[in-house]
Design a protein around this motif. Structure first.
Motif, PDB file in Angstrom:
ATOM      1  N   ALA A  58       0.906  -1.039  -0.177  1.00 28.70           N
ATOM      2  CA  ALA A  58       0.220   0.114  -0.297  1.00 28.70           C
ATOM      3  C   ALA A  58       1.102   0.960   0.154  1.00 28.70           C
ATOM      4  O   ALA A  58       0.424   2.460  -0.916  1.00 28.70           O
ATOM      5  N   ALA A  59       2.115   1.160   0.547  1.00 30.66           N
ATOM      6  CA  ALA A  59       2.757   2.358   0.976  1.00 30.66           C
ATOM      7  C   ALA A  59       3.783   2.404  -0.913  1.00 30.66           C
ATOM      8  O   ALA A  59       3.472   3.811  -1.006  1.00 30.66           O
ATOM      9  N   VAL A  60       3.737   1.452  -0.955  1.00 29.28           N
ATOM     10  CA  VAL A  60       4.222   1.629  -2.940  1.00 29.28           C
ATOM     11  C   VAL A  60       3.773   2.390  -3.521  1.00 29.28           C
ATOM     12  O   VAL A  60       3.390   3.399  -4.130  1.00 29.28           O
ATOM     13  N   VAL A  61       2.018   1.232  -3.417  1.00 29.11           N
ATOM     14  CA  VAL A  61       1.308   1.853  -4.877  1.00 29.11           C
ATOM     15  C   VAL A  61       1.452   3.952  -3.914  1.00 29.11           C
ATOM     16  O   VAL A  61       0.844   4.520  -4.964  1.00 29.11           O
ATOM     17  N   ALA A  62       0.879   4.508  -2.438  1.00 31.93           N
ATOM     18  CA  ALA A  62       0.530   5.359  -2.288  1.00 31.93           C
ATOM     19  C   ALA A  62       1.736   6.536  -2.977  1.00 31.93           C
ATOM     20  O   ALA A  62       1.306   8.046  -3.731  1.00 31.93           O
ATOM     21  N   THR A  63       2.435   5.458  -3.261  1.00 36.13           N
ATOM     22  CA  THR A  63       3.737   6.678  -3.799  1.00 36.13           C
ATOM     23  C   THR A  63       3.921   6.816  -4.120  1.00 36.13           C
ATOM     24  O   THR A  63       4.146   7.837  -5.202  1.00 36.13           O
ATOM     25  N   GLY A  64       3.449   6.204  -5.682  1.00 38.37           N
ATOM     26  CA  GLY A  64       3.226   5.872  -6.931  1.00 38.37           C
ATOM     27  C   GLY A  64       2.557   6.845  -7.165  1.00 38.37           C
ATOM     28  O   GLY A  64       2.958   8.064  -8.294  1.00 38.37           O
TER      29      GLY A  64
END
Length: 183
Positions: A58-64
């Protein structure tokens, strides 16, 4: 098994077949107790690590998503700065910002006569948008291209023609001034 036995006899070796040699051996009681105690350990480890893996994804997707919104805001700020710098209305720039950065994007501009500065801000996308103080901002500047106030050129260039360069003022004295001729 019979083929192995006959092959060994032909080779001159004798083997003695044990009764029950074809059956697998049973583990000792102590080993069986250890195996029973470890059952489900891998499942428990995965159950403990699954929420951590979900949070990392979720953190990777939000950062993207935030990175993508930053790029959209930067493009919108550059376009708005150029629109206002060439003399169009701020409303046209706001429409371009909404079209490029999305609904909810705000435009703030400052024009000091020589440079136009623009700031575009929009809330973070996805679940990060639940935090109203979290804004994705981008800034851009462009030189003002509006017509300068002053005398108009005697022969304005036609469309597509480049304006003729004006002669630079000279700091050298004219020949008339050197000879002492006066009025």
């Amino acid at each position: 098994m019979a083929d192995v036995h006959t092959d060994l006899l032909r080779a001159g070796r004798q083997t003695v077949a044990r009764p029950g040699a074809d059956r697998p051996r049973r583990p000792h009681a102590r080993a069986t107790a250890c195996l029973r105690a470890d059952r489900g350990a891998v499942t428990a480890e995965y159950a403990a690590l699954l929420p951590v893996a979900v949070l990392v994804i979720a953190a990777v997707v939000a950062t993207g998503g935030v990175g993508l919104q930053q790029v959209r805001n930067q493009d919108a700020a550059g376009a708005a700065a150029r629109i206002i710098a060439r003399g169009d209305s701020p409303e046209q720039a706001a429409q371009a910002v909404t079209r490029m950065a999305g609904d909810g994007a705000s435009l703030d501009h400052h024009d000091d006569g020589t440079w136009v500065s623009v700031t575009v801000a929009r809330g973070a996308p996805g679940p990060l948008g639940w935090f109203p103080d979290l804004q994705v901002k981008a800034e851009a500047s462009a030189p003002s291209q509006r017509a300068q106030t002053g005398p108009a050129p005697a022969n304005p260039p036609a469309d597509g023609d480049a304006p003729a360069p004006e002669p630079a003022p000279s700091s050298e004295p004219t020949p008339d001034a050197e000879e002492g001729e006066g009025p």
